[in-house]
Design a protein around this motif. Structure first.
Motif: not given
Lengths: 354, 294
Positions: A241, A246, A268-273, A275, B203
């Motif tokens: 992962k 991701i 948001m989806r890449q790094e979460g909240i 991020g 990223w």
């Protein structure tokens, strides 16, 4: 007789505080390579010019250098072609980039060797050879997957012009990642996991910026960039992962659910909240500039005929298991546009790169 | 003159963070006599992300994108370097491997589609030169950009790798300079002319790689006293314009280099207004450019 200027990077750390350039005037001879020109300058004008060479036939990889700013083998490119290509009377030769020069065109190779050692660039057999005394056997397709990667002569032209290496010397670099792929993808090799862990340390494999310099520079069509991608595919298949993994999943979901990428929800989806919080000031800046598509926060726009895409996904995911994709044969290939009615920039007709 | 009609593949950026690219492309294309039929059913090209997870899936969705252009009987025109490369890569693989093409077509058949290989993939930059023509462009210039020093930033995927792109010499491309000269501007040579903006490792290596490259690129144009940079790629634009302040911050330098999309630059010269071209939608201020052209 027509002449040209050979502008050579000169540096001797025992007496020079700074590198400098010295120019030699030489006759333009048909078929003369840059390496031959260097010999001529050395033999007839200045015996102190230092450079590495050996085979003079693009096999040994010793004479890689930057020629008019781009790395290649000095024995593989001809003066007349270069003068025409750059529309100039001067050919500049420098050591390859991203390395420490030792003297003139000779650079420190220890750095490259140390990097290579990290991926163990040698065969580690999965099992002992067959008991009947025959050799390790391999399916032709499995061999094809590592065929081009095996052609690497370690000339480091790819390392020279790599943009990720330019920014950060801790990037292992295309030559090293490509070498790791050559062994990790070998069905007879037993150290796949170990090799993947080595290239994924600190996600090093994903520092590659996809600038395509390595594949463009490689004088042996090893396809270092493509090998980096193949190594990433292997890592994905092994279930690692990584940020890249991701990222790929987000793209796959968006293409399935709406067709186009939802850039607004990506951070948001890449790094979460956490991020998303970190990126908030940037997001506000983008909003103020009118660069934000607000509808995307609520799912947003869908492409037309999305049901086709969803059908394709389901079938493709099944089909993919049985398809054997051949590696592109790129030796000497320049993409040719079929629209003969349009005059293109003459590149394909001229035969492209050397 | 051949009819300048294209299947217009917008890509995600022009529909997302770069609406000014979408709008300026349509305005400029219309003025230059190019007819763009938007592929409203096209998906994202995968941007290299899908390609490094599911190679076959990425090929199949791009075969579908290409099939949509084939349905119209038109060549596919992009406004993004990465879209150009991904679509050309898919086309190269499909056209050179009949077994693969059959496998992909078996999947496409489920959706009532077929990839034939009859449409080419081209970019707005190339069509301004080969389709519209530089002579025609010159004739249309009403506001030559003669007082501007303009730094071209090609972006990787419109020149490399040559086996997939091959439009011009990747070591010494000239297309953007040719356009700048045609509209009366002064092209500026700079060290990052053919460099990478860093976008694709954002990223994974934002601090380690991406922002360093972004800063070097903008700095390189500034050192040569460019008034602005111009790029044919919205990803380079996002990186160089929207992320430039972040890059300045991490690197500890002050740059402030405006970056224009290629159609915006052409638009200014053929009499379109900065506002309609969306010059106010940039993060790095374009005020000086707007004042000068007024």
């Amino acid at each position: 007789m027509e002449k040209f200027k050979l502008k050579v990077f000169r540096y001797d750390p025992t007496k020079d505080t700074e590198p400098y350039y010295k120019t030699y005037e030489l006759p333009v001879e048909k078929g003369m390579t840059v390496l031959a020109a260097l010999f001529k300058a050395k033999e007839e004008q200045d015996p102190t010019i230092s450079f590495r060479y050996n085979c003079r036939a693009a096999i040994c990889g010793s004479c890689a250098m930057r020629i008019n700013g781009h790395a290649t083998l000095a024995c593989k490119v001809q003066i007349t072609h270069l003068l025409d290509k750059y529309q100039t009377d001067t050919i500049t030769v420098e050591p390859i980039g991203n390395v420490k020069p030792l003297k003139d065109l000779i650079y420190d190779m220890d750095w490259l060797v140390d990097k290579l050692k990290r991926v163990k660039p040698w065969f580690i057999p999965k099992e002992p050879p067959p008991a009947d005394g025959t050799e390790y056997r391999q399916d032709p397709y499995d061999h094809h997957r590592i065929d081009f990667a095996s052609d690497c002569i370690l000339c480091a032209s790819c390392m020279s012009d790599c943009n990720a290496l330019k920014a950060n010397k801790n990037f292992l670099g295309p030559m090293v990642h490509s070498k790791a792929y050559r062994f990790a993808a070998d069905t007879r090799d037993g150290a796949k996991k170990e090799r993947l862990e080595a290239v994924l340390e600190d996600f090093n494999l994903e520092w590659c910026v996809r600038c395509m310099e390595c594949t463009t520079r490689c004088p042996k069509e090893v396809q270092p960039y493509e090998n980096i991608i193949r190594l990433r595919i292997m890592a994905a298949e092994e279930g690692y992962k990584t940020p890249g993994e991701i990222h790929a999943e987000i793209f796959e979901q968006d293409i399935y659910n709406r067709g186009l990428l939802n850039e607004m929800l990506l951070p948001m989806r890449q790094e979460g909240i956490l991020g998303a919080i970190k990126r908030a000031p940037f997001g506000i800046k983008m909003m103020l500039k009118g660069k934000v598509n607000y509808a995307d926060f609520f799912g947003g726009h869908k492409i037309k005929r999305l049901e086709e895409v969803q059908k394709i996904y389901e079938v493709a995911k099944e089909k993919e298991k049985e398809v054997k994709i051949k590696l592109p044969q790129i030796m000497g290939v320049i993409y040719e546009d079929k629209r003969k009615t349009r005059k293109r920039a003459n590149y394909a007709e001229s035969g492209g790169n050397e | 003159m051949a009819e300048l009609k294209y299947a217009f593949y917008t890509g995600c950026s022009a529909k997302g963070v770069a609406p000014e690219l979408y709008n300026s492309t349509k305005l400029v294309a219309e003025k230059l006599g190019m007819e763009l039929i938007e592929l409203e059913a096209a998906t994202c090209c995968g941007a290299g992300a899908v390609q490094e997870k599911d190679e076959f899936l990425a090929l199949t969705i791009n075969a579908r994108n290409l099939a949509l252009a084939e349905e119209l009987g038109l060549d596919l025109l992009t406004i993004c370097n990465t879209c150009t490369l991904m679509l050309r890569e898919a086309k190269f693989k499909l056209d050179n491997d009949p077994e693969l093409k059959n496998a992909v077509n078996e999947v496409l058949k489920e959706a009532g589609l077929e990839y034939k290989g009859t449409s080419e993939v081209t970019h707005f930059l190339w069509e301004v030169i080969d389709g519209v023509g530089l002579d025609k462009l010159k004739e249309m210039v009403v506001r030559p950009l003669k007082e501007f020093n303009i730094a071209p930033f090609y972006g990787c995927h419109i020149i490399r790798p040559p086996y997939l792109i091959g439009y011009e010499d990747p070591d010494n491309p000239k297309s953007i300079e040719m356009i700048i000269e045609a509209i009366g501007g002064n092209p500026v040579d700079h060290t990052a002319r053919l460099a990478c903006c860093g976008f694709h490792s954002f990223w994974s290596a934002e601090d380690k790689v991406t922002l360093k490259l972004t800063a070097m690129d903008a700095q390189s144009a500034k050192e040569e006293k460019a008034d602005f940079m111009v790029t044919p790629c919205p990803l380079c634009h996002t990186q160089l314009d929207a992320m430039q302040e972040e890059a300045e911050e991490r690197i500890g330098v002050n740059i402030g280099m405006p970056v224009l999309h290629l159609p915006q630059m052409i638009g200014l010269a053929i009499g379109l207004k900065p506002k309609e071209l969306g010059l106010d939608k940039h993060v790095i201020s374009t005020k000086e450019i707007i004042q000068k052209v007024a």
